[in-house]
Design a protein around this motif. Sequence first.
Motif, PDB file in Angstrom:
ATOM      1  N   ARG A  87      12.245  -2.679  26.093  1.00  0.00           N
ATOM      2  CA  ARG A  87      13.440  -1.812  26.076  1.00  0.00           C
ATOM      3  C   ARG A  87      12.000  -0.645  25.603  1.00  0.00           C
ATOM      4  NH1 ARG A  87      16.954  -3.258  21.683  1.00  0.00           N
ATOM      5  NH2 ARG A  87      16.914  -0.852  20.576  1.00  0.00           N
ATOM      6  N   ARG A  88      13.035   0.710  26.030  1.00  0.00           N
ATOM      7  CA  ARG A  88      11.810   1.395  27.014  1.00  0.00           C
ATOM      8  C   ARG A  88      12.264   2.345  25.622  1.00  0.00           C
ATOM      9  NH1 ARG A  88      11.737  -0.676  30.270  1.00  0.00           N
ATOM     10  NH2 ARG A  88      12.405   0.287  32.631  1.00  0.00           N
ATOM     11  N   LEU A  89      12.840   2.138  23.890  1.00  0.00           N
ATOM     12  CA  LEU A  89      12.803   3.448  23.059  1.00  0.00           C
ATOM     13  C   LEU A  89      12.936   1.856  21.487  1.00  0.00           C
ATOM     14  CD1 LEU A  89      14.965   5.880  23.782  1.00  0.00           C
ATOM     15  CD2 LEU A  89      13.204   5.827  23.451  1.00  0.00           C
ATOM     16  N   ALA A  90      11.350   2.769  20.879  1.00  0.00           N
ATOM     17  CA  ALA A  90      11.616   1.947  19.267  1.00  0.00           C
ATOM     18  C   ALA A  90      12.439   2.134  18.797  1.00  0.00           C
ATOM     19  CB  ALA A  90      10.770   1.704  18.864  1.00  0.00           C
ATOM     20  N   PRO A  91      13.408   1.416  18.013  1.00  0.00           N
ATOM     21  CA  PRO A  91      14.681   1.829  16.851  1.00  0.00           C
ATOM     22  C   PRO A  91      14.422   2.018  16.320  1.00  0.00           C
ATOM     23  CG  PRO A  91      14.668  -1.052  17.981  1.00  0.00           C
ATOM     24  CD  PRO A  91      13.330  -0.764  18.131  1.00  0.00           C
ATOM     25  N   LEU A  92      14.940   3.353  15.582  1.00  0.00           N
ATOM     26  CA  LEU A  92      14.258   4.343  14.146  1.00  0.00           C
ATOM     27  C   LEU A  92      14.881   3.278  12.804  1.00  0.00           C
ATOM     28  CD1 LEU A  92      13.033   6.855  13.779  1.00  0.00           C
ATOM     29  CD2 LEU A  92      14.832   7.797  14.086  1.00  0.00           C
ATOM     30  N   PRO A  93      14.567   2.684  12.378  1.00  0.00           N
ATOM     31  CA  PRO A  93      14.932   2.846  11.291  1.00  0.00           C
ATOM     32  C   PRO A  93      15.651   3.589  10.615  1.00  0.00           C
ATOM     33  CG  PRO A  93      12.438   3.850  10.830  1.00  0.00           C
ATOM     34  CD  PRO A  93      12.762   3.679  11.249  1.00  0.00           C
ATOM     35  N   LEU A  94      17.464   4.007  10.791  1.00  0.00           N
ATOM     36  CA  LEU A  94      18.608   4.864  10.304  1.00  0.00           C
ATOM     37  C   LEU A  94      19.014   5.107   8.990  1.00  0.00           C
ATOM     38  CD1 LEU A  94      20.659   3.888  13.095  1.00  0.00           C
ATOM     39  CD2 LEU A  94      18.951   5.876  13.510  1.00  0.00           C
TER      40      LEU A  94
ATOM     41  N   LEU B  61      19.800  12.524  11.370  1.00  0.00           N
ATOM     42  CA  LEU B  61      20.160  11.674  11.967  1.00  0.00           C
ATOM     43  C   LEU B  61      20.771  12.470  13.443  1.00  0.00           C
ATOM     44  CD1 LEU B  61      21.824   9.832   9.382  1.00  0.00           C
ATOM     45  CD2 LEU B  61      20.206   9.195  11.727  1.00  0.00           C
ATOM     46  N   ARG B  62      21.574  14.045  12.709  1.00  0.00           N
ATOM     47  CA  ARG B  62      21.669  14.985  14.172  1.00  0.00           C
ATOM     48  C   ARG B  62      21.437  15.444  15.160  1.00  0.00           C
ATOM     49  NH1 ARG B  62      27.273  16.593  12.541  1.00  0.00           N
ATOM     50  NH2 ARG B  62      27.437  15.785   9.680  1.00  0.00           N
ATOM     51  N   ALA B  63      19.813  15.979  14.666  1.00  0.00           N
ATOM     52  CA  ALA B  63      18.569  15.718  15.305  1.00  0.00           C
ATOM     53  C   ALA B  63      18.168  14.808  15.842  1.00  0.00           C
ATOM     54  CB  ALA B  63      17.513  16.318  14.076  1.00  0.00           C
ATOM     55  N   TYR B  64      18.227  13.455  15.844  1.00  0.00           N
ATOM     56  CA  TYR B  64      18.188  12.666  16.867  1.00  0.00           C
ATOM     57  C   TYR B  64      18.899  12.622  17.401  1.00  0.00           C
ATOM     58  CZ  TYR B  64      16.704   7.836  17.456  1.00  0.00           C
ATOM     59  OH  TYR B  64      16.556   6.630  18.090  1.00  0.00           O
ATOM     60  N   ILE B  65      20.115  12.382  17.372  1.00  0.00           N
ATOM     61  CA  ILE B  65      21.537  12.434  18.079  1.00  0.00           C
ATOM     62  C   ILE B  65      21.061  13.399  18.791  1.00  0.00           C
ATOM     63  CG2 ILE B  65      23.529  12.944  18.562  1.00  0.00           C
ATOM     64  CD1 ILE B  65      24.353  11.428  16.109  1.00  0.00           C
ATOM     65  N   GLY B  66      20.405  14.686  18.480  1.00  0.00           N
ATOM     66  CA  GLY B  66      20.181  15.988  19.754  1.00  0.00           C
ATOM     67  C   GLY B  66      19.554  15.889  21.064  1.00  0.00           C
ATOM     68  N   GLU B  67      18.264  15.117  20.419  1.00  0.00           N
ATOM     69  CA  GLU B  67      16.653  14.493  21.150  1.00  0.00           C
ATOM     70  C   GLU B  67      17.578  13.752  21.517  1.00  0.00           C
ATOM     71  OE1 GLU B  67      13.679  12.847  18.538  1.00  0.00           O
ATOM     72  OE2 GLU B  67      13.903  15.253  17.423  1.00  0.00           O
TER      73      GLU B  67
ATOM     74  N   GLN C 267      20.211  12.393  23.932  1.00  0.00           N
ATOM     75  CA  GLN C 267      20.720  13.742  24.161  1.00  0.00           C
ATOM     76  C   GLN C 267      20.709  14.439  25.326  1.00  0.00           C
ATOM     77  OE1 GLN C 267      24.049  15.253  21.532  1.00  0.00           O
ATOM     78  NE2 GLN C 267      25.735  14.638  21.376  1.00  0.00           N
ATOM     79  N   GLY C 268      19.648  14.661  25.323  1.00  0.00           N
ATOM     80  CA  GLY C 268      18.607  15.625  25.786  1.00  0.00           C
ATOM     81  C   GLY C 268      17.685  14.835  26.693  1.00  0.00           C
ATOM     82  N   GLU C 269      17.337  13.276  25.727  1.00  0.00           N
ATOM     83  CA  GLU C 269      16.236  12.619  26.877  1.00  0.00           C
ATOM     84  C   GLU C 269      17.848  11.362  28.116  1.00  0.00           C
ATOM     85  OE1 GLU C 269      13.281  10.005  28.303  1.00  0.00           O
ATOM     86  OE2 GLU C 269      13.397  12.148  27.150  1.00  0.00           O
ATOM     87  N   ILE C 270      19.143  11.475  27.548  1.00  0.00           N
ATOM     88  CA  ILE C 270      19.588  10.971  28.239  1.00  0.00           C
ATOM     89  C   ILE C 270      20.446  11.853  29.027  1.00  0.00           C
ATOM     90  CG2 ILE C 270      22.328  10.718  28.788  1.00  0.00           C
ATOM     91  CD1 ILE C 270      21.805   9.352  25.724  1.00  0.00           C
ATOM     92  N   ALA C 271      20.293  13.437  29.512  1.00  0.00           N
ATOM     93  CA  ALA C 271      20.754  14.068  30.297  1.00  0.00           C
ATOM     94  C   ALA C 271      18.794  13.817  31.259  1.00  0.00           C
ATOM     95  CB  ALA C 271      20.823  15.898  29.814  1.00  0.00           C
ATOM     96  N   ARG C 272      18.128  14.518  30.946  1.00  0.00           N
ATOM     97  CA  ARG C 272      16.853  14.458  31.965  1.00  0.00           C
ATOM     98  C   ARG C 272      17.142  12.972  32.458  1.00  0.00           C
ATOM     99  NH1 ARG C 272      11.764  12.457  31.951  1.00  0.00           N
ATOM    100  NH2 ARG C 272      12.539  10.616  30.272  1.00  0.00           N
ATOM    101  N   VAL C 273      17.439  11.336  31.915  1.00  0.00           N
ATOM    102  CA  VAL C 273      17.177  10.908  32.943  1.00  0.00           C
ATOM    103  C   VAL C 273      19.252  10.816  34.136  1.00  0.00           C
ATOM    104  CG1 VAL C 273      17.506   7.616  32.943  1.00  0.00           C
ATOM    105  CG2 VAL C 273      16.407   9.342  31.153  1.00  0.00           C
ATOM    106  N   GLU C 274      19.393  11.174  33.995  1.00  0.00           N
ATOM    107  CA  GLU C 274      21.352  11.363  34.668  1.00  0.00           C
ATOM    108  C   GLU C 274      20.817  12.866  35.530  1.00  0.00           C
ATOM    109  OE1 GLU C 274      23.860  12.612  32.064  1.00  0.00           O
ATOM    110  OE2 GLU C 274      24.747  10.491  31.739  1.00  0.00           O
TER     111      GLU C 274
END
Length: 66
Positions: free
Chosen positions: A15-22, A30-36, A38-45
């Motif tokens: 597991r690469r990311l530890a689950p965040l207690p939402l 939560l929206r800011a977290y989604i943005g983070e 998405q940024g990581e997904i773009a970097r990996v892609e």
Amino acid sequence: MVIAEDDDLPRPSQRRLAPLPLDLLGVAELRAYIGELQGEIARVEAEITRKSSHRDAAAAFFRKPG
């Protein structure tokens, strides 16, 4: 040379990311977290694209003519 019997077994996924207690976050957080994420997904892609390009170039170089 000693070969372990489990060398051929698939490795357990890590597991690469530890689950965040939402439940502790507000909507804005939560929206800011989604943005983070998405940024990581773009970097990996982008890295996948870069590595695929290198692999394709190597395959083309070593391909047998004709």
